[in-house]
Write an enzyme that holds these catalytic residues in place. Structure first.
Site, PDB file in Angstrom:
ATOM      1  N   VAL A  71       0.777  -1.133   0.102  1.00 22.96           N
ATOM      2  CA  VAL A  71      -0.058  -0.002  -0.048  1.00 22.96           C
ATOM      3  C   VAL A  71       0.949   1.091   0.044  1.00 22.96           C
ATOM      4  CG1 VAL A  71      -1.916   1.193   1.015  1.00 22.96           C
ATOM      5  CG2 VAL A  71      -1.954  -1.046   1.240  1.00 22.96           C
ATOM      6  N   SER A 115       5.809  -1.375  -0.731  1.00 23.30           N
ATOM      7  CA  SER A 115       5.298  -0.622  -2.142  1.00 23.30           C
ATOM      8  C   SER A 115       6.602   0.295  -2.343  1.00 23.30           C
ATOM      9  CB  SER A 115       4.067   0.304  -2.003  1.00 23.30           C
ATOM     10  OG  SER A 115       3.925   1.093  -3.052  1.00 23.30           O
ATOM     11  N   HIS A 156      -6.186  -3.740  -8.622  1.00 27.36           N
ATOM     12  CA  HIS A 156      -5.676  -2.710  -8.073  1.00 27.36           C
ATOM     13  C   HIS A 156      -6.731  -1.951  -7.098  1.00 27.36           C
ATOM     14  CE1 HIS A 156      -2.021  -0.618  -8.095  1.00 27.36           C
ATOM     15  NE2 HIS A 156      -2.104   0.438  -7.597  1.00 27.36           N
ATOM     16  N   ARG A 164      -6.438  -2.267   1.854  1.00 25.78           N
ATOM     17  CA  ARG A 164      -7.315  -1.172   2.480  1.00 25.78           C
ATOM     18  C   ARG A 164      -7.514  -1.668   3.911  1.00 25.78           C
ATOM     19  NH1 ARG A 164      -9.986  -0.724  -2.620  1.00 25.78           N
ATOM     20  NH2 ARG A 164      -9.881   1.428  -3.037  1.00 25.78           N
TER      21      ARG A 164
END
Length: 388
Positions: free
Chosen positions: A78, A106, A275, A330
């Site tokens: 993320v 990431s 995504h 998330r």
């Protein structure tokens, strides 16, 4: 409010974060149809309940990415975790490794792999955006090797960036420096602002030595995103397979044909991903794509899945339909934004408990048993649904 599920952490994150950063986590592209489908389509499957089953010791461990892990999920990449809370990437990796599950950093991160390796000896994965500047790409690969990264995830569905209208309205990628208007909006969240001020102006550590990317995370991220290779093709993946000696996983696959191609060039697995609904709006949800991809690549090719995971039952459905493991996005970003390391640990614990209780109610003792029974215990509702 004491959070009891991932949705509670989402609400706490909404209250704490400036809108520009909460919307970046929470939003999708265009009408957000695919993002919403990632959640809603889990409801197209039901779980089979079994009662009066002889009790057995429960085992939630799962094999994915060539290793046995104590839980069937990991923390996926993320971007910009360090903008949601100070030292965000470090807090997230600590929580992951306390639970003995992998963490994937990431490319668009505040902390670097070197920063993380200084904090933990646990398993680190790295997510790479292939850049037009192959020299910088090589620098990132060398940094991954030096940090002991054993699995490289290469994201392939973002060569062209989807239009994320929340970000457009908030100016997420157009604001490259602090303006009076931006400062006024950030000041609406004084606790967040005070915490971030203690750490100074955040920047993308992996490219700090490159003055052409500018100063500060917003400007650096804007320039870095412009450098993503828009001509990325299978020949580039073949080059990367030859260059990278560790495990290579292609992230952003929704079609069986693409999964078969990835296996054919020697990749070790794919992540079934859209995504988070942030790219092609109207594309399939990930859970609806899973069954067809598993049928095409066979039983021995590693399939990970992300997108819409908010409940332990979502994880169970994904594994029952053919995934080897699940990547959270998330879900843990909400926990991190709400309560730092404790929030990530809280999300992990909640999902572990939900998986445990739900499997027990299904009369299933282990993840291995769930995988073996598959479609006998995770059942499509009705008979007219078409699986991609």
């Amino acid at each position: 409010m004491k959070p009891v599920n991932v949705s509670d952490y989402r609400e706490l994150a909404r209250r704490r974060l400036p809108k520009i950063f909460f919307d970046y986590i929470d939003g999708g592209s265009f009408d957000e149809v695919t993002m919403q489908a990632n959640r809603a389509d889990f409801g197209d499957f039901e779980l089979k309940q079994n009662v009066l089953v002889d009790p057995k010791p429960q085992d939630l461990s799962a094999s994915y990415l060539g290793m046995r892990h104590p839980l069937p999920f990991m923390l996926g990449p993320v971007g910009f975790l360090g903008l949601y809370t100070g030292n965000g990437e470090i807090k997230a990796v600590r929580a992951a490794h306390a639970a003995n599950i992998p963490f994937c950093l990431s490319t668009f991160s505040i902390a670097s792999l070197t920063d993380l390796r200084a904090q933990t000896k646990g398993p680190l994965h790295f997510q790479l955006y292939v850049l037009e500047d192959r020299t910088l790409c090589e620098e990132l690969l060398v940094a991954a090797e030096q940090a002991g990264v054993d699995t490289l995830f290469v994201t392939v569905d973002t060569a062209i960036t989807g239009i994320r209208e929340r970000d457009v309205r908030n100016g997420f990628r157009s604001l490259t420096r602090m303006t009076p208007g931006l400062f006024a909006r950030l000041s609406l969240r004084p606790r967040w602002l005070a915490e971030m001020a203690l750490g100074g102006v955040p920047s993308v550590r992996a490219i700090e030595h490159r003055p052409e990317f500018g100063r500060g995370a917003l400007e650096q991220a804007t320039n870095l995103s412009r450098g993503i290779d828009k001509t990325l093709s299978w020949k580039d993946l073949a080059w990367l397979r030859e260059r990278w000696t560790g495990k290579l996983v292609v992230k952003g696959v929704l079609s069986a044909d693409d999964a078969v191609k990835a296996r054919g060039i020697g990749c070790d697995g794919v992540v079934i991903s859209n995504h988070g609904g942030r790219q092609l709006d109207g594309a399939s949800s990930t859970i609806r794509s899973l069954t067809g991809i598993r049928a095409s690549v066979g039983p021995d090719f590693c399939l990970m899945l992300d997108g819409g995971i908010r409940r332990g039952t979502d994880i169970i459905k994904a594994i029952g339909l053919g995934a080897d493991g699940v990547m959270l996005g998330r879900a843990y970003a909400y926990g991190l934004s709400a309560a730092g390391e404790h929030g990530v640990a809280g999300v992990i614990a909640i999902l572990e408990k939900e998986v445990s209780v739900s499997l027990a109610l299904m009369g299933i003792a282990s993840i291995d048993e769930l995988k073996a029974r598959g479609h006998d215990v995770v059942i499509a509702r009705g008979t007219s649904m078409t699986l991609i």
